[in-house]
Design a protein around this motif. Structure first.
Motif, PDB file in Angstrom:
ATOM      1  N   THR A  13      17.326 -12.924  -3.915  1.00 47.30           N
ATOM      2  CA  THR A  13      18.334 -13.935  -3.573  1.00 47.30           C
ATOM      3  C   THR A  13      17.708 -15.260  -3.154  1.00 47.30           C
ATOM      4  OG1 THR A  13      18.489 -13.048  -1.323  1.00 47.30           O
ATOM      5  CG2 THR A  13      20.044 -12.203  -2.951  1.00 47.30           C
ATOM      6  N   GLY A  14      16.426 -15.446  -3.496  1.00 44.84           N
ATOM      7  CA  GLY A  14      15.757 -16.709  -3.214  1.00 44.84           C
ATOM      8  C   GLY A  14      14.583 -16.879  -4.158  1.00 44.84           C
ATOM      9  N   PRO A  15      14.006 -18.080  -4.253  1.00 44.15           N
ATOM     10  CA  PRO A  15      12.832 -18.286  -5.095  1.00 44.15           C
ATOM     11  C   PRO A  15      11.674 -17.389  -4.657  1.00 44.15           C
ATOM     12  CG  PRO A  15      13.784 -20.389  -4.440  1.00 44.15           C
ATOM     13  CD  PRO A  15      14.467 -19.344  -3.623  1.00 44.15           C
ATOM     14  N   VAL A  16      10.849 -16.999  -5.611  1.00 43.57           N
ATOM     15  CA  VAL A  16       9.682 -16.162  -5.314  1.00 43.57           C
ATOM     16  C   VAL A  16       8.433 -17.002  -5.518  1.00 43.57           C
ATOM     17  CG1 VAL A  16       8.432 -14.065  -5.887  1.00 43.57           C
ATOM     18  CG2 VAL A  16      10.927 -14.099  -6.046  1.00 43.57           C
ATOM     19  N   HIS A  17       7.808 -17.385  -4.410  1.00 45.30           N
ATOM     20  CA  HIS A  17       6.624 -18.242  -4.440  1.00 45.30           C
ATOM     21  C   HIS A  17       5.386 -17.524  -3.926  1.00 45.30           C
ATOM     22  CE1 HIS A  17       9.019 -22.315  -4.347  1.00 45.30           C
ATOM     23  NE2 HIS A  17       9.320 -21.555  -5.384  1.00 45.30           N
ATOM     24  N   SER A  18       5.415 -16.204  -3.876  1.00 47.51           N
ATOM     25  CA  SER A  18       4.294 -15.436  -3.333  1.00 47.51           C
ATOM     26  C   SER A  18       3.593 -14.660  -4.434  1.00 47.51           C
ATOM     27  CB  SER A  18       4.779 -14.468  -2.253  1.00 47.51           C
ATOM     28  OG  SER A  18       5.686 -13.524  -2.805  1.00 47.51           O
ATOM     29  N   THR A  19       2.355 -14.260  -4.156  1.00 53.52           N
ATOM     30  CA  THR A  19       1.598 -13.426  -5.079  1.00 53.52           C
ATOM     31  C   THR A  19       1.962 -11.964  -4.850  1.00 53.52           C
ATOM     32  OG1 THR A  19      -0.260 -14.958  -5.235  1.00 53.52           O
ATOM     33  CG2 THR A  19      -0.717 -12.645  -5.725  1.00 53.52           C
ATOM     34  N   PRO A  20       2.405 -11.241  -5.874  1.00 56.48           N
ATOM     35  CA  PRO A  20       2.750  -9.836  -5.696  1.00 56.48           C
ATOM     36  C   PRO A  20       1.516  -8.987  -5.409  1.00 56.48           C
ATOM     37  CG  PRO A  20       3.647 -10.733  -7.749  1.00 56.48           C
ATOM     38  CD  PRO A  20       2.638 -11.703  -7.247  1.00 56.48           C
ATOM     39  N   LEU A  21       1.742  -7.844  -4.788  1.00 58.51           N
ATOM     40  CA  LEU A  21       0.694  -6.848  -4.573  1.00 58.51           C
ATOM     41  C   LEU A  21       1.134  -5.559  -5.243  1.00 58.51           C
ATOM     42  CD1 LEU A  21      -1.934  -5.906  -3.063  1.00 58.51           C
ATOM     43  CD2 LEU A  21      -0.395  -5.061  -1.287  1.00 58.51           C
ATOM     44  N   VAL A  22       0.264  -4.974  -6.063  1.00 58.65           N
ATOM     45  CA  VAL A  22       0.569  -3.729  -6.752  1.00 58.65           C
ATOM     46  C   VAL A  22      -0.249  -2.611  -6.128  1.00 58.65           C
ATOM     47  CG1 VAL A  22       0.706  -2.558  -8.972  1.00 58.65           C
ATOM     48  CG2 VAL A  22       0.935  -5.049  -8.865  1.00 58.65           C
ATOM     49  N   SER A  23       0.428  -1.556  -5.710  1.00 51.73           N
ATOM     50  CA  SER A  23      -0.252  -0.425  -5.085  1.00 51.73           C
ATOM     51  C   SER A  23       0.542   0.847  -5.326  1.00 51.73           C
ATOM     52  CB  SER A  23      -0.415  -0.655  -3.570  1.00 51.73           C
ATOM     53  OG  SER A  23      -1.021   0.459  -2.937  1.00 51.73           O
ATOM     54  N   GLY A  24      -0.111   1.864  -5.877  1.00 53.68           N
ATOM     55  CA  GLY A  24       0.534   3.150  -6.055  1.00 53.68           C
ATOM     56  C   GLY A  24       1.785   3.122  -6.906  1.00 53.68           C
ATOM     57  N   GLY A  25       1.810   2.288  -7.946  1.00 55.01           N
ATOM     58  CA  GLY A  25       2.977   2.212  -8.806  1.00 55.01           C
ATOM     59  C   GLY A  25       4.142   1.433  -8.239  1.00 55.01           C
ATOM     60  N   THR A  26       3.909   0.726  -7.144  1.00 58.74           N
ATOM     61  CA  THR A  26       4.943  -0.096  -6.519  1.00 58.74           C
ATOM     62  C   THR A  26       4.449  -1.529  -6.403  1.00 58.74           C
ATOM     63  OG1 THR A  26       5.807   1.776  -5.238  1.00 58.74           O
ATOM     64  CG2 THR A  26       6.380  -0.415  -4.451  1.00 58.74           C
ATOM     65  N   VAL A  27       5.348  -2.463  -6.666  1.00 59.89           N
ATOM     66  CA  VAL A  27       5.025  -3.881  -6.534  1.00 59.89           C
ATOM     67  C   VAL A  27       5.710  -4.406  -5.280  1.00 59.89           C
ATOM     68  CG1 VAL A  27       5.013  -6.124  -7.687  1.00 59.89           C
ATOM     69  CG2 VAL A  27       5.052  -4.031  -9.057  1.00 59.89           C
ATOM     70  N   TYR A  28       4.924  -4.996  -4.393  1.00 58.46           N
ATOM     71  CA  TYR A  28       5.452  -5.575  -3.155  1.00 58.46           C
ATOM     72  C   TYR A  28       5.404  -7.092  -3.281  1.00 58.46           C
ATOM     73  CZ  TYR A  28       4.473  -0.851  -1.488  1.00 58.46           C
ATOM     74  OH  TYR A  28       4.425   0.528  -1.360  1.00 58.46           O
ATOM     75  N   VAL A  29       6.519  -7.747  -2.962  1.00 55.58           N
ATOM     76  CA  VAL A  29       6.557  -9.196  -3.114  1.00 55.58           C
ATOM     77  C   VAL A  29       7.509  -9.806  -2.087  1.00 55.58           C
ATOM     78  CG1 VAL A  29       8.413  -9.177  -4.848  1.00 55.58           C
ATOM     79  CG2 VAL A  29       6.751 -11.061  -4.822  1.00 55.58           C
ATOM     80  N   ASP A  30       7.101 -10.949  -1.538  1.00 59.49           N
ATOM     81  CA  ASP A  30       7.929 -11.724  -0.613  1.00 59.49           C
ATOM     82  C   ASP A  30       8.807 -12.693  -1.403  1.00 59.49           C
ATOM     83  OD1 ASP A  30       6.874 -10.548   1.624  1.00 59.49           O
ATOM     84  OD2 ASP A  30       5.583 -12.229   2.175  1.00 59.49           O
ATOM     85  N   SER A  31       9.997 -12.958  -0.867  1.00 59.99           N
ATOM     86  CA  SER A  31      10.885 -13.957  -1.443  1.00 59.99           C
ATOM     87  C   SER A  31      11.236 -14.979  -0.363  1.00 59.99           C
ATOM     88  CB  SER A  31      12.164 -13.286  -1.977  1.00 59.99           C
ATOM     89  OG  SER A  31      13.123 -14.263  -2.349  1.00 59.99           O
ATOM     90  N   LEU A  32      11.607 -16.168  -0.811  1.00 62.43           N
ATOM     91  CA  LEU A  32      12.028 -17.192   0.144  1.00 62.43           C
ATOM     92  C   LEU A  32      13.392 -16.875   0.754  1.00 62.43           C
ATOM     93  CD1 LEU A  32      10.804 -20.533  -1.499  1.00 62.43           C
ATOM     94  CD2 LEU A  32       9.831 -19.296   0.431  1.00 62.43           C
TER      95      LEU A  32
END
Length: 208
Positions: A74-93
């Protein structure tokens, strides 16, 4: 005529497509998203994961540039994703941390009643739909440009003035450390310790 990466879909919506690089000896795969890309992408298992100002996390085939799936926040994504164990973690604005289960090509996304399904993209060459499922999202006030760290089933996410330790499977908070200032740094884990800096002039080392 539209832009080189243009392409208009139904009802005039812009569709992502490969853009030929005429400056090189051969065409190179590039994907046109619907917004600016501000952060470094992540690459894992032949897939490139990139956040866009269009509010989406894009999963792109590293070899062809074809979109495998995308997840909308629900906001722009300006962060670098992290991939670990088949899951992608990402921050959103939108000040949330998202955990997205990545699916390999040809693997149908499993139905997950704990979270909403992501928007699927069908790849013509693939045997079936490829997608990502949002496993969970948690509030992360002040976050948006940072990347979490993951170790031993725990996600470490910084917020406005604190460091959160979250269960990687459920997003449930295990503990938090409040600092005396704003936190603008990305945590790092090494040798059983998580390190993070704060604007209170301290570098914190927390044994885990």
């Amino acid at each position: 005529m539209g832009e080189p990466g243009g392409g208009r879909g139904h009802r005039g919506r812009r569709c992502p497509r490969l853009v030929p690089d005429r400056g090189g000896r051969r065409d190179r795969p590039r994907l046109k998203t619907r917004g600016e890309i501000h952060a470094t992408p992540a690459v894992a298992d032949g897939t490139v994961y990139a956040g866009s100002h269009d509010g989406r996390l894009w999963a792109v085939d590293a070899a062809t540039g074809a979109a495998r799936w995308k997840v909308r926040t629900t906001g722009p994504v300006h962060s670098t994703p992290l991939v670990s164990g088949g899951t992608v973690y990402v921050d959103s604005l939108d000040e949330h941390l998202y955990a997205v289960r990545a699916h390999r090509p040809g693997e149908a996304p499993a139905e997950d009643h704990r979270a909403a399904s992501a928007h699927l993209v069908r790849t013509p060459a693939g045997p079936g739909p490829v997608g990502g499922t949002v496993r969970w999202r948690v509030p992360a006030p002040g976050a948006g440009h940072l990347t979490p760290a993951v170790a031993h089933g725990v996600v470490y996410q910084t917020t406005y003035r604190s460091l959160l330790a979250l269960d990687a499977a459920t997003g449930e908070e295990r503990w938090r450390l409040e600092t005396g200032g704003e936190v603008h740094s990305t945590p790092v884990v090494a040798d059983g310790t998580v390190y993070v800096g704060s604007a209170d002039d301290f570098l914190y080392a927390i044994h885990i």
